[in-house]
Design a protein around this motif. Structure first.
Motif, mmCIF file in Angstrom:
data_model
loop_
_atom_site.group_PDB
_atom_site.id
_atom_site.type_symbol
_atom_site.label_atom_id
_atom_site.label_comp_id
_atom_site.label_asym_id
_atom_site.label_seq_id
_atom_site.Cartn_x
_atom_site.Cartn_y
_atom_site.Cartn_z
ATOM 1 N N ALA A 141 15.571 -25.532 -50.030
ATOM 2 C CA ALA A 141 16.435 -26.413 -49.246
ATOM 3 C C ALA A 141 16.043 -27.868 -49.449
ATOM 4 N N THR A 142 14.746 -28.113 -49.570
ATOM 5 C CA THR A 142 14.254 -29.470 -49.811
ATOM 6 C C THR A 142 14.758 -30.011 -51.143
ATOM 7 N N VAL A 143 14.696 -29.176 -52.175
ATOM 8 C CA VAL A 143 15.166 -29.598 -53.501
ATOM 9 C C VAL A 143 16.675 -29.864 -53.474
ATOM 10 N N ALA A 144 17.414 -29.014 -52.774
ATOM 11 C CA ALA A 144 18.876 -29.123 -52.744
ATOM 12 C C ALA A 144 19.362 -30.370 -52.023
ATOM 13 N N ALA A 145 18.541 -30.928 -51.129
ATOM 14 C CA ALA A 145 18.982 -32.080 -50.338
ATOM 15 C C ALA A 145 18.143 -33.325 -50.591
ATOM 16 N N GLN A 146 17.503 -33.399 -51.739
ATOM 17 C CA GLN A 146 16.695 -34.581 -52.031
ATOM 18 C C GLN A 146 17.592 -35.780 -52.345
ATOM 19 N N ALA A 147 17.016 -36.955 -52.298
ATOM 20 C CA ALA A 147 17.789 -38.188 -52.479
ATOM 21 C C ALA A 147 18.483 -38.232 -53.833
ATOM 22 N N ALA A 148 17.845 -37.672 -54.859
ATOM 23 C CA ALA A 148 18.455 -37.669 -56.192
ATOM 24 C C ALA A 148 19.771 -36.899 -56.196
ATOM 25 N N PRO A 190 14.261 -42.026 -40.459
ATOM 26 C CA PRO A 190 14.810 -40.679 -40.271
ATOM 27 C C PRO A 190 14.555 -39.820 -41.503
ATOM 28 N N SER A 191 14.811 -38.539 -41.402
ATOM 29 C CA SER A 191 14.647 -37.646 -42.544
ATOM 30 C C SER A 191 15.734 -37.924 -43.577
ATOM 31 N N GLY A 192 15.300 -38.303 -44.779
ATOM 32 C CA GLY A 192 16.271 -38.532 -45.843
ATOM 33 C C GLY A 192 16.978 -37.256 -46.255
ATOM 34 N N HIS A 193 16.236 -36.146 -46.259
ATOM 35 C CA HIS A 193 16.841 -34.864 -46.629
ATOM 36 C C HIS A 193 17.899 -34.440 -45.607
ATOM 37 N N ALA A 194 17.604 -34.617 -44.329
ATOM 38 C CA ALA A 194 18.590 -34.287 -43.291
ATOM 39 C C ALA A 194 19.805 -35.198 -43.404
ATOM 40 N N THR A 195 19.584 -36.456 -43.775
ATOM 41 C CA THR A 195 20.686 -37.393 -43.966
ATOM 42 C C THR A 195 21.606 -36.930 -45.082
ATOM 43 N N VAL A 196 21.017 -36.564 -46.219
ATOM 44 C CA VAL A 196 21.811 -36.091 -47.360
ATOM 45 C C VAL A 196 22.574 -34.825 -46.994
ATOM 46 N N ALA A 197 21.886 -33.879 -46.355
ATOM 47 C CA ALA A 197 22.526 -32.611 -45.992
ATOM 48 C C ALA A 197 23.696 -32.829 -45.033
ATOM 49 N N ALA A 198 23.503 -33.687 -44.036
ATOM 50 C CA ALA A 198 24.578 -33.955 -43.081
ATOM 51 C C ALA A 198 25.738 -34.689 -43.753
ATOM 52 N N ALA A 199 25.419 -35.613 -44.658
ATOM 53 C CA ALA A 199 26.476 -36.333 -45.382
ATOM 54 C C ALA A 199 27.290 -35.375 -46.244
ATOM 55 N N VAL A 200 26.624 -34.422 -46.878
ATOM 56 C CA VAL A 200 27.325 -33.413 -47.690
ATOM 57 C C VAL A 200 28.243 -32.574 -46.798
#
Length: 229
Positions: free
Chosen positions: A55-62, A126-136
């Motif tokens: 899950a971490t890899v799937a929602a990383q900033a890249a 904030p958590s960057g990974h949570a940000t990416v996941a929520a944006a997706v």
């Protein structure tokens, strides 16, 4: 909800994020967050840890950066120009706001004894990974239409919740960091959608790519309709 209400609601959520960032640095909330992280420690096993790392890899900033480029290009080629601009604005805007918040708040990570993997930077809120996941998740809801919309919305919410839980499970974030990431993505999304819902901006985007003759025909038709009324 009108465009003004969306923009105002988004700005209020971003203000709430800032206030939550201030609260996150207090000793009281930090103690509560550490206790919550510690409650997950006995639940760790090989399978859950592998899933959390995935899950971490799937929602990383890249991943967020790639989505901010590839998805808008695809939508633009499909002549969904408003959606393309919304996609790049939501994803890039969420990443930018999260980065600024991280630098501004400068909250420390949880104690190293809780880490399963090393964090990718020093700042926690904030958590960057949570940000990416929520944006997706929000983009899926905004871009997909028809019968599939409910399904992708559910999948998006599950993805966002899974990523947030994974980051806390791995011991590299506090729960408040995850909430902050969700607020950032939601606040940015509301501001972006509200902006592109402004009638003059929406009309301008609808005209982009429309042949001049088509615009004249549309204008003539609207005038004739007005005269008949």
């Amino acid at each position: 909800m009108t465009e003004r209400m969306k923009i105002l609601g988004g700005l209020l959520l971003l203000l709430l994020t800032a206030l939550l960032g201030v609260a996150a640095k207090t000793a009281t909330l930090t103690r509560i967050d550490i206790r919550l992280d510690e409650h997950l420690t006995p639940m760790r096993d090989a399978v859950l840890t592998l899933g959390a790392k995935g899950a971490t890899v799937a929602a990383q900033a890249a991943v967020g950066a790639v989505i901010a480029v590839v998805v808008p290009i695809g939508l633009w080629l499909l002549r969904r120009r408003r959606d393309a601009l919304i996609a790049v604005s939501v994803m890039a805007g969420s990443l930018a706001v999260a980065f600024v918040a991280k630098i501004s708040v400068a909250e420390h990570r949880p104690p190293q004894r809780l880490w399963v993997i090393p964090p990718d930077n020093k700042e926690s809120f904030p958590s960057g990974h949570a940000t990416v996941a929520a944006a997706v998740a929000l983009l899926l809801f905004l871009l997909v239409r028809g019968r599939l919309r409910v399904l992708v919305a559910i999948l998006g919410v599950l993805f966002a919740l899974g990523v947030g839980l994974a980051r806390v499970y791995l011991g590299v974030h506090y729960p408040v960091d995850v909430v902050g990431g969700y607020l950032v993505a939601t606040g940015v999304s509301l501001v972006v959608v509200g902006f592109f819902d402004i009638p003059s901006i929406r009309r301008g985007l609808e005209d982009v790519g429309t042949p001049v003759s088509g615009r004249h025909h549309a204008g003539r038709a609207s005038r004739v309709t007005a005269e008949r009324r």
